[in-house]
Design a protein around this motif. Structure first.
Motif, PDB file in Angstrom:
ATOM      1  N   ILE A  59     -15.405  -9.626  14.052  1.00  0.00           N
ATOM      2  CA  ILE A  59     -15.621  -8.148  13.548  1.00  0.00           C
ATOM      3  C   ILE A  59     -16.126  -7.958  11.809  1.00  0.00           C
ATOM      4  O   ILE A  59     -16.776  -7.154  11.642  1.00  0.00           O
ATOM      5  CB  ILE A  59     -14.312  -7.485  13.961  1.00  0.00           C
ATOM      6  CG1 ILE A  59     -14.180  -7.177  15.451  1.00  0.00           C
ATOM      7  CG2 ILE A  59     -14.599  -5.906  13.400  1.00  0.00           C
ATOM      8  CD1 ILE A  59     -13.103  -8.027  15.845  1.00  0.00           C
ATOM      9  N   ARG A  94      -7.475  -8.155  20.203  1.00  0.00           N
ATOM     10  CA  ARG A  94      -6.643  -8.499  18.758  1.00  0.00           C
ATOM     11  C   ARG A  94      -5.968  -7.087  18.256  1.00  0.00           C
ATOM     12  O   ARG A  94      -6.043  -7.016  17.209  1.00  0.00           O
ATOM     13  CB  ARG A  94      -7.660  -8.910  17.837  1.00  0.00           C
ATOM     14  CG  ARG A  94      -8.317 -10.272  18.125  1.00  0.00           C
ATOM     15  CD  ARG A  94      -9.535 -10.614  17.398  1.00  0.00           C
ATOM     16  NE  ARG A  94      -9.100 -10.995  15.938  1.00  0.00           N
ATOM     17  CZ  ARG A  94     -10.184 -11.179  15.137  1.00  0.00           C
ATOM     18  NH1 ARG A  94     -11.461 -11.229  15.374  1.00  0.00           N
ATOM     19  NH2 ARG A  94      -9.505 -11.527  13.796  1.00  0.00           N
ATOM     20  N   THR A 117      -2.572  -1.713   8.397  1.00  0.00           N
ATOM     21  CA  THR A 117      -2.321  -2.124   6.934  1.00  0.00           C
ATOM     22  C   THR A 117      -3.724  -2.695   6.571  1.00  0.00           C
ATOM     23  O   THR A 117      -4.760  -2.981   7.290  1.00  0.00           O
ATOM     24  CB  THR A 117      -1.261  -3.278   6.990  1.00  0.00           C
ATOM     25  OG1 THR A 117      -1.172  -4.242   7.704  1.00  0.00           O
ATOM     26  CG2 THR A 117       0.020  -2.577   6.822  1.00  0.00           C
ATOM     27  N   GLU A 153      -4.092  -6.948  10.341  1.00  0.00           N
ATOM     28  CA  GLU A 153      -4.184  -5.364   9.901  1.00  0.00           C
ATOM     29  C   GLU A 153      -3.716  -4.446  10.986  1.00  0.00           C
ATOM     30  O   GLU A 153      -3.124  -3.407  10.660  1.00  0.00           O
ATOM     31  CB  GLU A 153      -5.813  -5.238   9.380  1.00  0.00           C
ATOM     32  CG  GLU A 153      -6.057  -6.123   8.224  1.00  0.00           C
ATOM     33  CD  GLU A 153      -7.335  -5.502   7.663  1.00  0.00           C
ATOM     34  OE1 GLU A 153      -7.839  -5.700   6.569  1.00  0.00           O
ATOM     35  OE2 GLU A 153      -8.365  -5.169   8.382  1.00  0.00           O
ATOM     36  N   ASN A 154      -4.350  -4.916  12.223  1.00  0.00           N
ATOM     37  CA  ASN A 154      -4.085  -3.987  13.461  1.00  0.00           C
ATOM     38  C   ASN A 154      -2.702  -3.639  13.369  1.00  0.00           C
ATOM     39  O   ASN A 154      -2.259  -2.609  14.051  1.00  0.00           O
ATOM     40  CB  ASN A 154      -4.903  -4.374  14.486  1.00  0.00           C
ATOM     41  CG  ASN A 154      -6.472  -4.267  14.292  1.00  0.00           C
ATOM     42  OD1 ASN A 154      -6.869  -3.529  13.556  1.00  0.00           O
ATOM     43  ND2 ASN A 154      -6.896  -5.046  15.061  1.00  0.00           N
ATOM     44  N   GLU A 189     -12.973 -14.583   6.022  1.00  0.00           N
ATOM     45  CA  GLU A 189     -11.713 -14.285   5.766  1.00  0.00           C
ATOM     46  C   GLU A 189     -11.189 -12.943   6.376  1.00  0.00           C
ATOM     47  O   GLU A 189      -9.850 -12.709   6.749  1.00  0.00           O
ATOM     48  CB  GLU A 189     -11.120 -14.746   4.404  1.00  0.00           C
ATOM     49  CG  GLU A 189     -11.917 -13.572   3.451  1.00  0.00           C
ATOM     50  CD  GLU A 189     -11.405 -14.025   1.856  1.00  0.00           C
ATOM     51  OE1 GLU A 189     -10.711 -14.922   1.551  1.00  0.00           O
ATOM     52  OE2 GLU A 189     -11.330 -13.197   0.939  1.00  0.00           O
ATOM     53  N   GLU A 190     -11.909 -12.022   6.137  1.00  0.00           N
ATOM     54  CA  GLU A 190     -11.552 -10.643   6.540  1.00  0.00           C
ATOM     55  C   GLU A 190     -11.512 -10.510   7.946  1.00  0.00           C
ATOM     56  O   GLU A 190     -10.766  -9.808   8.477  1.00  0.00           O
ATOM     57  CB  GLU A 190     -12.730  -9.560   6.047  1.00  0.00           C
ATOM     58  CG  GLU A 190     -12.597  -9.385   4.528  1.00  0.00           C
ATOM     59  CD  GLU A 190     -13.528  -8.487   3.827  1.00  0.00           C
ATOM     60  OE1 GLU A 190     -14.216  -7.787   4.768  1.00  0.00           O
ATOM     61  OE2 GLU A 190     -13.855  -8.404   2.617  1.00  0.00           O
ATOM     62  N   ASP A 191     -12.268 -11.261   8.803  1.00  0.00           N
ATOM     63  CA  ASP A 191     -12.285 -11.183  10.074  1.00  0.00           C
ATOM     64  C   ASP A 191     -11.018 -11.884  10.598  1.00  0.00           C
ATOM     65  O   ASP A 191     -10.426 -11.360  11.462  1.00  0.00           O
ATOM     66  CB  ASP A 191     -13.282 -11.926  10.724  1.00  0.00           C
ATOM     67  CG  ASP A 191     -13.266 -11.967  12.331  1.00  0.00           C
ATOM     68  OD1 ASP A 191     -13.687 -10.769  12.564  1.00  0.00           O
ATOM     69  OD2 ASP A 191     -12.982 -12.818  13.073  1.00  0.00           O
ATOM     70  N   VAL A 192     -10.634 -13.057   9.915  1.00  0.00           N
ATOM     71  CA  VAL A 192      -9.269 -13.633  10.378  1.00  0.00           C
ATOM     72  C   VAL A 192      -8.199 -12.646  10.123  1.00  0.00           C
ATOM     73  O   VAL A 192      -7.169 -12.628  10.894  1.00  0.00           O
ATOM     74  CB  VAL A 192      -9.133 -14.955   9.614  1.00  0.00           C
ATOM     75  CG1 VAL A 192      -7.872 -15.660   9.860  1.00  0.00           C
ATOM     76  CG2 VAL A 192     -10.186 -15.856   9.830  1.00  0.00           C
ATOM     77  N   GLY A 193      -8.307 -11.623   9.203  1.00  0.00           N
ATOM     78  CA  GLY A 193      -7.279 -10.803   8.927  1.00  0.00           C
ATOM     79  C   GLY A 193      -7.114  -9.699   9.809  1.00  0.00           C
ATOM     80  O   GLY A 193      -6.205  -8.807   9.706  1.00  0.00           O
ATOM     81  N   PHE A 194      -8.150  -9.569  10.532  1.00  0.00           N
ATOM     82  CA  PHE A 194      -8.228  -8.324  11.308  1.00  0.00           C
ATOM     83  C   PHE A 194      -7.181  -7.986  12.118  1.00  0.00           C
ATOM     84  O   PHE A 194      -6.710  -6.789  12.236  1.00  0.00           O
ATOM     85  CB  PHE A 194      -9.609  -8.265  12.177  1.00  0.00           C
ATOM     86  CG  PHE A 194      -9.893  -7.238  12.815  1.00  0.00           C
ATOM     87  CD1 PHE A 194     -10.388  -5.791  12.447  1.00  0.00           C
ATOM     88  CD2 PHE A 194      -9.817  -7.116  14.393  1.00  0.00           C
ATOM     89  CE1 PHE A 194     -10.728  -4.869  13.278  1.00  0.00           C
ATOM     90  CE2 PHE A 194      -9.797  -6.085  15.208  1.00  0.00           C
ATOM     91  CZ  PHE A 194     -10.331  -4.822  14.413  1.00  0.00           C
ATOM     92  N   GLY A 195      -6.822  -8.904  12.846  1.00  0.00           N
ATOM     93  CA  GLY A 195      -5.536  -8.593  14.002  1.00  0.00           C
ATOM     94  C   GLY A 195      -4.451  -8.119  13.131  1.00  0.00           C
ATOM     95  O   GLY A 195      -3.712  -7.424  13.718  1.00  0.00           O
ATOM     96  N   GLY A 225      -8.620 -16.384  13.781  1.00  0.00           N
ATOM     97  CA  GLY A 225      -8.010 -14.960  14.006  1.00  0.00           C
ATOM     98  C   GLY A 225      -7.230 -14.759  14.756  1.00  0.00           C
ATOM     99  O   GLY A 225      -6.400 -14.039  14.452  1.00  0.00           O
TER     100      GLY A 225
END
Lengths: 287, 273, 298
Positions: C111, B226, B235, C124-125, C116-122, C169
């Motif tokens: 992770i 990922r 971000t 963010e990366n 929702e935070e997990d779905v946003g992880f990628g 995710g």
């Protein structure tokens, strides 16, 4: 009768807002030489129930008898019960820990305080029963393939020479070959050694193929307890419980609805093939 | 047993304290702990207790819940209170028994010691009760961000912390499962002498480590898949941003600290030590 | 479709003589054992296709899948993902954005401590701005039907739900292609159904290319194409009815067939002229009706 479950209930967090009833007034008798399949939706209480049978969980209410003796009596030897009623957990390979397979299988009998000779004799027999090649006995359990690991782990319970062997989804996560190997080996133990088997499974096909008694759990209660043929007739009720019948049962019901003169209580491919062939022949004669 | 520890848990509610930025809560907790060591007389302690009491009321976390957090440290608490009570030399000796001396000063000191420890634990557990582990990690990462300049991997440490938080419940469940599986094979974790008991942990610990390593390697691969490649250029879905309440929070904390210092100077002779 | 350098058109994932060796080294870093996991494989997957890869454990299918996300790089040969060669390190992030991956164990790939935070992880990366992260997360949670669980801890979800979160995710990254490595192996039947219908929906409605690795034959009958692997090679390839018409061959590769296919096969063996490669109850019923009608005509 080996095991008797009498009015057993299991309530977690009684009196708190998170109170959950895992088992509700379960009554059950398990007889020698049965091949029982236990099915139920995740959270139906089937895993909880099997852990009661060897005393790993103590019931909130009710009693369990092993050969007529209540296992909750003060003078009852739990360790001995666990040698008579063997329980193989889901993903049992996660419990392997010794440096080689053989030593790991010895762990159970060693805990029973047997002589070294007897321990090794049992370990050999168990490893043989699960069909693990002798060349693996001295290798680290962590180097085996998925299916081999699982068989080694089952041998670890089998080495205690239980009268009843309970297996909680023994084929989960394996490929078709691994699944068949495990199930065949369980069936062999049942046939050749006369071990009573309780198989917790999600596969209706496997259940139909091997079991002669089927117990269906739903919401902590026993919904059905009968032969697979009779239970699968209630496939519509099973569906409401998040379960299903083998695909064959659906095929036969469909054929009947389409006007074919067939019985619908077939649960294996062979039975269904025979029934369809008979029907087709009969129709030719009728013409 | 592990489940009984409430210290470090989150109490879900929607109070002004819950809504504060984690950075002000971390800062406030730090200042509060320092203030407990600055306090040296009954007035300072009263102010500190009052401040904590008001915050607890605003936070809507039940007092019972917070007191439960004291249970695991009860022993340390009693021990240090007793230690201070009997080993402090003072002018007004009340009783003497060998090296043990009970004096008025000793008793006062012990009482302060106990009060300080209790308030310290209650204060810091109030922070964890009102801040989700995620917010806490984010807050730590951002507050300690300056440490990156001296090559301390702040982001990585915060990431480790949040992963640990996610996997602790999974590993607890797994421990339970492995324990039962070994008990089904006749293992005995309860009886026997100390050597026997330590030895009996091997069949539990090895599978647990193996599983933790397997999970770690799976997770590393999933993170890589990922696009995870460290903190650079990352971000945030939920970036930390100060609101007006947070600035008010900072002011309140600073005013509180000033009051504590003032009481230390003004009332230094009132039941001090 | 991508135009290759020399002008020919290639699919979203293409391999050319892809070979991968697992190398085991001893303590002195000498090569102790070389195991060939993928043995000169050539596949070409078109955009929007639903491809299932079958094979028993150790057949090399997982190793192949990991190449599609550049988690492994070929020992020999090349793999292109959306026209990008995975051996070029600058392509790495683009490849992973384009081809997302879902793994077997639902617990070990989540992770975040909140859904929702997990779905946003990628997202963010790869440095997506906050507002866009929220937008994508909302959309992908809707697409897998997990929006109502967005504030929950993943530990409180069922296996099927966890896998849907993992899929969300990946979907949030707006990939062209999702590679799923035995996503249903650890799930119960209802969890399996949830995951499979989610995958099908993504394929049909959102035109995302799906590469599904599985052991459950009933999950692949609706695939556009099936690839069967054995010993690191592609041994069978074709549409489901073609593949499942070869019951004997599948069994020799230690694979299963759905019960209805097996029943049709048994009937054929016993002399009833049922066509090979029956995949659904509908098909079998139709076949038997035809046979019955033909019998009545005589």
């Amino acid at each position: 009768m080996i095991l008797k479950v009498e009015n057993v209930s299991q309530i977690y967090g009684a009196g708190t807002p998170t109170e959950t009833i895992a088992l509700k007034n379960i009554n059950l008798e398990i007889n020698e030489g049965e091949f029982i399949a236990l099915i139920g939706h995740t959270g139906s209480g089937k895993s909880t129930l099997v852990q009661h049978l060897n005393g790993l969980i103590k019931a909130t209410e009710g009693k369990i008898y092993y050969r007529g003796r209540c296992i909750y009596d003060d003078d009852f030897n739990m360790k001995e019960l666990r040698s008579h009623v063997g329980l193989v957990f889901q993903y049992p390979e996660h419990q392997l820990f010794e440096e080689d397979v053989f030593k790991d299988v010895c762990f159970g009998p060693k805990n029973l305080g047997l002589s070294k000779e007897e321990i090794e004799k049992r370990a050999y027999a168990a490893l043989k029963a699960v069909g693990l090649d002798e060349s693996f006995y001295k290798s680290s359990p962590f180097e085996l393939s998925g299916g081999q690991k699982r068989r080694a782990a089952i041998a670890g319970v089998l080495a205690m020479e239980p009268e009843v062997l309970i297996l909680d989804e023994p084929t989960a996560g394996l490929d078709p070959l691994g699944r068949d190997e495990i199930l065949d080996c369980i069936y062999k133990m049942y046939k050749e050694k006369g071990i009573t088997i309780i198989l917790v499974s999600h596969s209706m096909e496997d259940v139909a193929k091997y079991a002669d008694r089927l117990i269906v759990m739903n919401k902590g209660e026993i919904a059905f307890d009968d032969t697979p043929h009779r239970v699968f007739k209630h496939y519509k009720e099973l569906e409401k419980m998040g379960l299903a019948a083998p695909q064959v049962t659906y095929i036969m019901n469909r054929l009947k609805n389409e006007g074919f003169a067939v019985d619908t209580d077939m649960i294996t491919v062979d039975e269904a093939a025979d029934a369809i062939m008979n029907m087709m022949k009969l129709e030719k004669i009728n013409d | 047993m592990i489940r009984e520890i409430t210290f470090g848990q989150y109490y879900a509610a929607d109070s002004p304290i819950h809504r504060l930025d984690p950075r002000i809560k971390l800062f406030g907790t730090l200042i509060y702990i320092i203030s407990l060591f600055v306090a040296n007389n009954i007035v300072s302690y009263a102010v500190a207790a009052l401040f904590l009491g008001i915050i607890i009321i605003i936070s809507t976390v039940p007092v019972k819940f917070i007191l439960k957090g004291l249970k695991p440290i009860l022993f340390i608490l009693l021990f240090s209170v007793a230690f201070n009570a009997v080993l402090t030399n003072g002018e007004h000796v009340l009783a003497k028994w060998g090296v043990f001396v009970i004096s008025t000063e000793g008793l006062i000191r012990a009482a302060y010691m106990g009060a300080r420890l209790i308030m310290l634990i209650m204060g810091s557990s109030l922070m964890t009760y009102t801040t989700t582990p995620n917010e806490l990690t984010d807050g730590l990462e951002k507050s300690l961000g300056f440490l990156r300049k001296i090559n301390i991997p702040v982001h990585e440490m915060a990431m480790m912390m949040s992963i640990a938080l996610r996997f602790i419940p999974i590993l607890i469940e797994e421990t339970d499962k492995i324990m039962k599986a070994q008990m089904a094979r006749g293992a005995d974790f309860e009886n026997g002498n100390i050597i026997h008991r330590v030895k009996s942990m091997v069949p539990l610990l090895i599978p647990l480590f193996v599983s933790a390593f397997r999970r770690a390697s799976d997770l590393a691969m999933a993170m890589e898949a990922r696009c995870y490649h460290g903190g650079e250029g990352r971000t945030k879905m939920k970036p930390l941003q100060y609101k007006r309440a947070d600035y008010t929070g900072y002011i309140i904390v600073l005013v509180y600290f000033a009051v504590i210092i003032a009481t230390r100077i003004l009332f230094k002779n009132v039941l001090h030590f | 479709m991508n135009t290759f350098k020399n002008g020919c058109i290639m699919g979203i994932i293409k391999t050319s003589r892809l070979l991968y060796n697992y190398i085991k080294r001893d303590e002195e870093d000498n090569i102790e054992e070389v195991k060939r996991a993928v043995d000169y494989v050539d596949i070409d997957i078109k955009e929007g296709e639903f491809v299932a890869i079958l094979g028993h454990n150790g057949s090399g299918k997982s190793t192949l899948a990991k190449h599609m996300n550049a988690l492994l790089l070929p020992t020999e040969g090349t793999i292109w993902i959306d026209g990008r060669d995975s051996s070029v390190s600058e392509n790495l992030l683009e490849i992973r954005k384009c081809a997302g991956m879902v793994f077997q164990n639902p617990d070990n790939q989540i992770i975040g401590t909140v859904v929702e935070e997990d779905v946003g992880f990628g997202l963010e990366n790869i440095g997506v701005p906050t507002e866009q992260i929220w937008k994508n997360v909302n959309e992908s949670l809707d697409m897998v039907g997990m929006n109502e669980y967005r504030k929950k801890s993943p530990n409180k979800l069922s296996g099927g739900q966890k896998q849907r979160v993992a899929i969300a995710g990946v979907v949030a990254m707006r990939p062209k292609c999702i590679v799923l490595d035995e996503p249903t192996a650890m799930l119960d039947p209802s969890g399996r159904k949830e995951v499979i219908s989610t995958i099908k929906k993504l394929n049909r409605e959102d035109n995302i290319t799906i590469i599904l690795i599985t052991h459950y034959m009933e999950e692949v009958i609706e695939a556009d194409r099936i690839i069967v692997m054995d010993e690191g090679n592609v041994v069978m390839e074709g549409v489901p009815s073609e593949i499942f018409s070869k019951v004997e061959k599948l069994k020799s590769l230690r694979l299963d067939v759905p019960q209805v296919t097996e029943l049709a096969y048994e009937l054929r063996k016993r002399g009833l002229p049922v066509k090979a490669g029956v995949l659904t109850i509908d098909e079998l019923t139709d076949e038997l009706k035809k046979i019955k009608a033909a019998g009545e005509h005589k």
